[in-house]
Design a protein around this motif. Structure first.
Motif, PDB file in Angstrom:
ATOM      1  N   LEU A  70      -4.060  -0.380  -2.265  1.00  0.00           N
ATOM      2  CA  LEU A  70      -4.382  -0.430  -0.841  1.00  0.00           C
ATOM      3  C   LEU A  70      -3.597  -1.517  -0.131  1.00  0.00           C
ATOM      4  CD1 LEU A  70      -8.267  -0.264  -1.273  1.00  0.00           C
ATOM      5  CD2 LEU A  70      -6.743   1.649  -0.790  1.00  0.00           C
ATOM      6  N   ASP A  71      -2.533  -2.010  -0.765  1.00  0.00           N
ATOM      7  CA  ASP A  71      -1.760  -3.112  -0.207  1.00  0.00           C
ATOM      8  C   ASP A  71      -1.334  -2.780   1.225  1.00  0.00           C
ATOM      9  OD1 ASP A  71      -0.058  -5.205   0.339  1.00  0.00           O
ATOM     10  OD2 ASP A  71       0.951  -5.147  -1.603  1.00  0.00           O
ATOM     11  N   PRO A  72      -1.769  -3.587   2.217  1.00  0.00           N
ATOM     12  CA  PRO A  72      -1.421  -3.264   3.610  1.00  0.00           C
ATOM     13  C   PRO A  72       0.002  -3.674   3.990  1.00  0.00           C
ATOM     14  CG  PRO A  72      -2.776  -5.251   3.532  1.00  0.00           C
ATOM     15  CD  PRO A  72      -2.653  -4.757   2.110  1.00  0.00           C
ATOM     16  N   ASP A  73       0.654  -4.459   3.126  1.00  0.00           N
ATOM     17  CA  ASP A  73       1.922  -5.075   3.514  1.00  0.00           C
ATOM     18  C   ASP A  73       3.112  -4.511   2.751  1.00  0.00           C
ATOM     19  OD1 ASP A  73       0.518  -7.015   5.113  1.00  0.00           O
ATOM     20  OD2 ASP A  73       0.001  -8.047   3.240  1.00  0.00           O
ATOM     21  N   ILE A  74       4.297  -4.707   3.362  1.00  0.00           N
ATOM     22  CA  ILE A  74       5.557  -4.529   2.652  1.00  0.00           C
ATOM     23  C   ILE A  74       6.394  -5.783   2.892  1.00  0.00           C
ATOM     24  CG2 ILE A  74       5.606  -2.015   2.702  1.00  0.00           C
ATOM     25  CD1 ILE A  74       7.375  -2.145   5.165  1.00  0.00           C
ATOM     26  N   LEU A  89      -6.636  -4.569   7.090  1.00  0.00           N
ATOM     27  CA  LEU A  89      -6.434  -5.118   5.748  1.00  0.00           C
ATOM     28  C   LEU A  89      -6.216  -4.035   4.697  1.00  0.00           C
ATOM     29  CD1 LEU A  89      -9.105  -7.950   5.732  1.00  0.00           C
ATOM     30  CD2 LEU A  89      -6.633  -8.197   5.792  1.00  0.00           C
ATOM     31  N   ILE A  90      -6.482  -2.785   5.058  1.00  0.00           N
ATOM     32  CA  ILE A  90      -6.394  -1.713   4.070  1.00  0.00           C
ATOM     33  C   ILE A  90      -5.205  -0.815   4.421  1.00  0.00           C
ATOM     34  CG2 ILE A  90      -7.596   0.286   3.086  1.00  0.00           C
ATOM     35  CD1 ILE A  90      -8.977  -2.296   2.357  1.00  0.00           C
ATOM     36  N   GLY A  91      -4.303  -0.691   3.491  1.00  0.00           N
ATOM     37  CA  GLY A  91      -3.131   0.146   3.724  1.00  0.00           C
ATOM     38  C   GLY A  91      -3.505   1.610   3.886  1.00  0.00           C
ATOM     39  N   GLN A  92      -2.677   2.376   4.554  1.00  0.00           N
ATOM     40  CA  GLN A  92      -2.896   3.829   4.612  1.00  0.00           C
ATOM     41  C   GLN A  92      -1.566   4.563   4.473  1.00  0.00           C
ATOM     42  OE1 GLN A  92      -3.562   4.927   9.183  1.00  0.00           O
ATOM     43  NE2 GLN A  92      -5.184   3.614   8.457  1.00  0.00           N
ATOM     44  N   GLU A 146       0.467  -7.624  -5.522  1.00  0.00           N
ATOM     45  CA  GLU A 146       0.307  -7.434  -4.089  1.00  0.00           C
ATOM     46  C   GLU A 146       1.409  -8.182  -3.341  1.00  0.00           C
ATOM     47  OE1 GLU A 146      -2.359  -4.831  -4.333  1.00  0.00           O
ATOM     48  OE2 GLU A 146      -2.820  -5.803  -2.418  1.00  0.00           O
ATOM     49  N   THR A 147       1.860  -7.590  -2.235  1.00  0.00           N
ATOM     50  CA  THR A 147       2.960  -8.194  -1.482  1.00  0.00           C
ATOM     51  C   THR A 147       2.620  -9.608  -1.025  1.00  0.00           C
ATOM     52  OG1 THR A 147       3.377  -5.970  -0.659  1.00  0.00           O
ATOM     53  CG2 THR A 147       4.592  -7.746   0.385  1.00  0.00           C
ATOM     54  N   ARG A 156       3.950   0.753   0.627  1.00  0.00           N
ATOM     55  CA  ARG A 156       4.338   0.755  -0.783  1.00  0.00           C
ATOM     56  C   ARG A 156       3.790   1.995  -1.486  1.00  0.00           C
ATOM     57  NH1 ARG A 156       2.882  -4.700  -3.733  1.00  0.00           N
ATOM     58  NH2 ARG A 156       4.041  -3.571  -5.327  1.00  0.00           N
ATOM     59  N   GLN A 209      -9.944   8.696   5.746  1.00  0.00           N
ATOM     60  CA  GLN A 209      -9.970   7.584   4.801  1.00  0.00           C
ATOM     61  C   GLN A 209     -11.362   6.960   4.838  1.00  0.00           C
ATOM     62  OE1 GLN A 209      -7.629   3.998   5.672  1.00  0.00           O
ATOM     63  NE2 GLN A 209      -6.887   3.947   3.572  1.00  0.00           N
TER      64      GLN A 209
END
Lengths: 195, 571
Positions: A127-131, A55-58, B331-332, A69, B224
């Motif tokens: 921290l948006d996990p998506d594109i 759930l957490i972007g990296q 958010e996306t 993003r 992280q």
């Protein structure tokens, strides 16, 4: 008033025990039994090592991976954060133009490509996990090239990206998207099976 | 090859908004009817489960729930409880390093930030000068913030109940018992709904654990540190109790606070649910559901108009250097529509949680958020306090209508006289006065201006938004403004106190005065208050009050920024 103060103290104490201790602890207990994975942060372990949370972007900077993003906090969750630039901000304008140019140049795209807005603008959480699906699609050529994929392998890659495409939940809620970390994890295994 | 996304408002967006509004409409009557029973101590389907606990609470606190309070006594109980809560919450923060459940060993919170946060949660504002994951221990989040999320919401409802009783009762001093109202609202309404919502959230990925933060090594080999904690239990009541103070810094944009479109839907619904249902409760308690539905209709109508304006701005207006709607601060998984639907819901109520960054919205969307708060949070509004403020507007409307037809105004059989009108005006205008004075001070002082994150008219909007949000007890932010300074922590604290307690004094004074009066039967000269005509008049009064008070400053902030943005000007 004096009696009210005294009553307030007793009432606050009672409410603290009930809503501040029993309630959260009970929810923690139930959550840990019923949804242990989600309650602990949907963590992903590879060979026992924690590589992140789904759930957490990296951050991904290498050409071999799909990029997430832009993030105002560089994907450092301590603390989460956004740019908070308004639409008349100089800095935002410069950043957007820079990101657009970089995205087009580094992905080898035609200069008139419409870059999807999620790649131009930083997310709310950082921290948006998506594109967006479009943002993933535009990166396929670059990733395939960086990994020296032949035509067949590239078709596999396209299939992989498609299989990571999430539609709206329950068919109508939210936007279509691709989870970058999950896609990149699968991408690495694609490479392994190839060898 | 893939479906297009973003940018165009279409059927997919209409369906999402439609389903959301439908769910709200369908849940309002049953929850409203249940609340009318539960908060007034009548037997309901939860009595067998919770009745014993309720009685036990009265017993250990030695409180007689049937002991009636007059308006002054009720007010002093509200103030005493708030004061004690404020002191305790402040103490918890400034000593958190010595308290348990602090796995990250976070240091004690500074005195001014602790003051701001304590006032913020006690007044149901939940402004965030703090960043949850780097400032507050799990213990403070649970035993401090979560508790106030419950009791400040229940306290708001209690004050509304007192006002309704003032309207319905005749020739009496008694307005009910504050402690009983507080306990019943918490026990029968807030707690069960929170348990349900928390479980939905955890199932979708919201964290709920007491473990310390997780240390990951990313695919590219970076470190992280992933902040987690007992979040779901707090987020549930933060949404339901029109509180809005996040577990994490970025509130419900954070994937652990709002992981999926499903959680987003339920969190958004929870923002409006109880406030909406309490209008139905009101109709039930005054014995005429139509009275409730007219007010509810006014709320929904204004809500839809504001939503429409904000969506239109966000989809159609952008600076010339781009050709799509902005995703800055969004958010996306939520996209534009869900971000704007949430923005409207969170600012018409005094919730203040966010799932996108309001600072980065187009100027007219920001204007919608500002105006929603400037109405005084009466469109659904905060739990209890929203409808109570709306009732002050109703009294003013009745009074103005009375002036127009030359009759003594009356509302639900009670004569509305100078005292009620004076109190209503004080309650309605006090937050506005506080907003304008504090904004003016911050706009001309170095200490106020040094916190800005954006230049030009957007800078003024940032300051205006901060004080509006606090006075309206909303708590959402144009978060670019760095408010964790002594100046902002203290001025905003005062702003929140004025915004919460001056109206509460007004509600209770009006309630006390009305309860004392005899009831006069309606006559041919009575202006009916359960008609669409009255609804339109009410909307007119609300808009005129907000517009006259704030139009000049809005013209200098978001309105001028809108035109500058279209012209391509940046700062």
């Amino acid at each position: 008033m004096k009696k009210h103060i005294w009553d307030s103290m007793k009432m606050l104490l009672a409410m603290t025990v009930l809503t501040g201790i029993i309630y959260p602890l009970a929810m923690t207990g139930i959550a840990q039994i019923v949804f242990p994975k989600q309650a602990n942060g949907s963590m992903i372990r590879i060979n026992g090592k924690l590589v992140g949370s789904s759930l957490i972007g990296q951050n991904f900077a290498s050409d071999k991976y799909f990029w997430p993003r832009p993030s105002a906090v560089n994907y450092n969750p301590l603390p989460s954060g956004a740019s908070n630039y308004g639409p008349t901000s100089d800095t935002l304008k410069e950043l957007v133009e820079m990101r657009r140019n970089n995205f087009i140049r580094l992905n080898g795209l035609p200069s008139n490509t419409q870059v999807p807005p999620d790649m131009l603008y930083a997310s709310g959480s950082g921290l948006d996990p998506d594109i967006s699906p479009k943002a993933a699609e535009l990166q396929i050529d670059r990733v395939a090239h960086a990994r020296h994929f032949d035509a067949k392998e590239k078709r596999e890659l396209v299939r992989l990206v498609k299989s990571h495409l999430e539609g709206p939940q329950l068919g109508f809620l939210g936007e279509p998207r691709v989870n970058v970390l999950m896609l990149n994890l699968a991408l690495d295994t694609l490479g392994v099976t190839r060898k | 090859m893939f479906i297009a996304t973003f940018g165009i408002f279409g059927m997919h967006d209409i369906v999402q908004i439609g389903v959301f509004l439908l769910a709200l409409i369908l849940l309002t009557p049953p929850l409203g009817a249940f609340m009318a029973k539960a908060v007034n101590g009548e037997r309901n389907f939860l009595t067998p489960v919770l009745g014993g606990l309720e009685k036990w609470l009265y017993k250990i606190c030695r409180i007689d729930p049937d002991c009636e309070m007059d308006w002054k006594s009720y007010l002093s109980a509200v103030i005493a409880f708030s004061l004690v809560g404020l002191v305790v919450l402040w103490l918890l923060q400034v000593t958190q390093a010595y308290l348990p459940l602090n796995p990250q060993h976070l240091p004690n919170v500074s005195w001014d930030l602790a003051f701001n946060t304590a006032v913020s949660f006690m007044t149901n504002t939940n402004w965030q000068s703090y960043a949850g994951e780097t400032t507050l221990s799990y213990f403070v989040q649970m035993a401090g913030l979560t508790v106030h999320n419950f009791v400040s919401a229940a306290g708001g409802m209690a004050v509304l109940l007192a006002l309704i009783r003032g309207i319905t009762r005749k020739s009496t001093e008694g307005l009910g018992n504050f402690w009983a109202d507080l306990v019943r609202m918490t026990l029968y309404v807030l707690l069960p709904l929170s348990v349900i919502l928390a479980l939905i959230l955890v199932g979708q990925g919201t964290v709920q654990t007491l473990s310390g933060y997780a240390h990951a090594t990313t695919l590219e080999g970076q470190k992280q540190v992933i902040a987690i904690g007992p979040a779901a239990s707090q987020i549930a009541i933060k949404q339901l109790g029109t509180n809005g103070g996040g577990f994490f810094n970025t509130n419900s944009t954070h994937p652990f606070e709002n992981p999926t479109p499903i959680t987003n839907f339920f969190e958004m619904l929870s923002i409006l649910l109880i406030a909406s249902a309490s209008v139905y409760t009101y109709g039930k308690m005054v014995g005429s559901p139509r009275q409730g539905w007219v007010i509810w209709g006014v709320m929904l109508a204004v809500f839809c108009v504001m939503l429409g304006v904000s969506l239109y701005s966000e989809y159609n207006f952008h600076p010339p250097y781009v050709s799509t709607p902005s995703m800055e601060g969004k958010e996306t998984r939520f996209g534009v529509t869900n971000s704007i639907l949430w923005e409207t819901a969170t600012t018409v109520t005094s919730n203040g949680s966010v799932n996108s960054m309001h600072d980065s919205l187009t100027p007219l969307s920001g204007l919608v958020a500002l105006v929603n708060m400037m109405y005084g949070e009466v469109i659904f509004g905060g739990i209890g306090s929203g409808l109570a403020s709306m009732l002050l507007f109703v009294l003013l409307t009745v009074f103005i209508a009375g002036l127009m037809v030359g009759r003594t105004p009356e509302y639900l059989g009670k004569k509305i006289e100078a005292y009620e009108v004076k109190m209503s005006v004080i309650g309605v205008l006090a937050p506005g006065v506080a907003i304008l004075i504090f904004t003016a001070i911050a706009s001309v002082t170095k200490v106020g201006l040094s916190a800005l994150n954006n230049g030009g008219p957007h800078g003024l909007s940032e300051i205006l938004y901060a004080f509006t949000s606090c006075a309206a007890n909303n708590g959402s932010a144009f978060a670019g403004l760095s408010t964790n300074t002594v100046f902002y922590n203290i001025t905003q604290g005062i702003d929140m106190l004025i915004g919460r307690f001056v109206p509460i004094v007004a509600y209770l004074a009006v309630a006390g005065s009305l309860a004392n009066k005899k009831s006069v039967p309606p006559s041919a000269g009575t202006f009916p208050t359960d008609t669409a005509l009255f609804g339109f008049l009410l909307i007119g009064v609300i808009i005129i009050v907000a517009a006259l008070t704030f139009f000049p400053v809005l013209a200098l902030g978001p309105i001028v920024e809108h035109f500058l943005m279209l012209a391509g000007k940046t700062f």
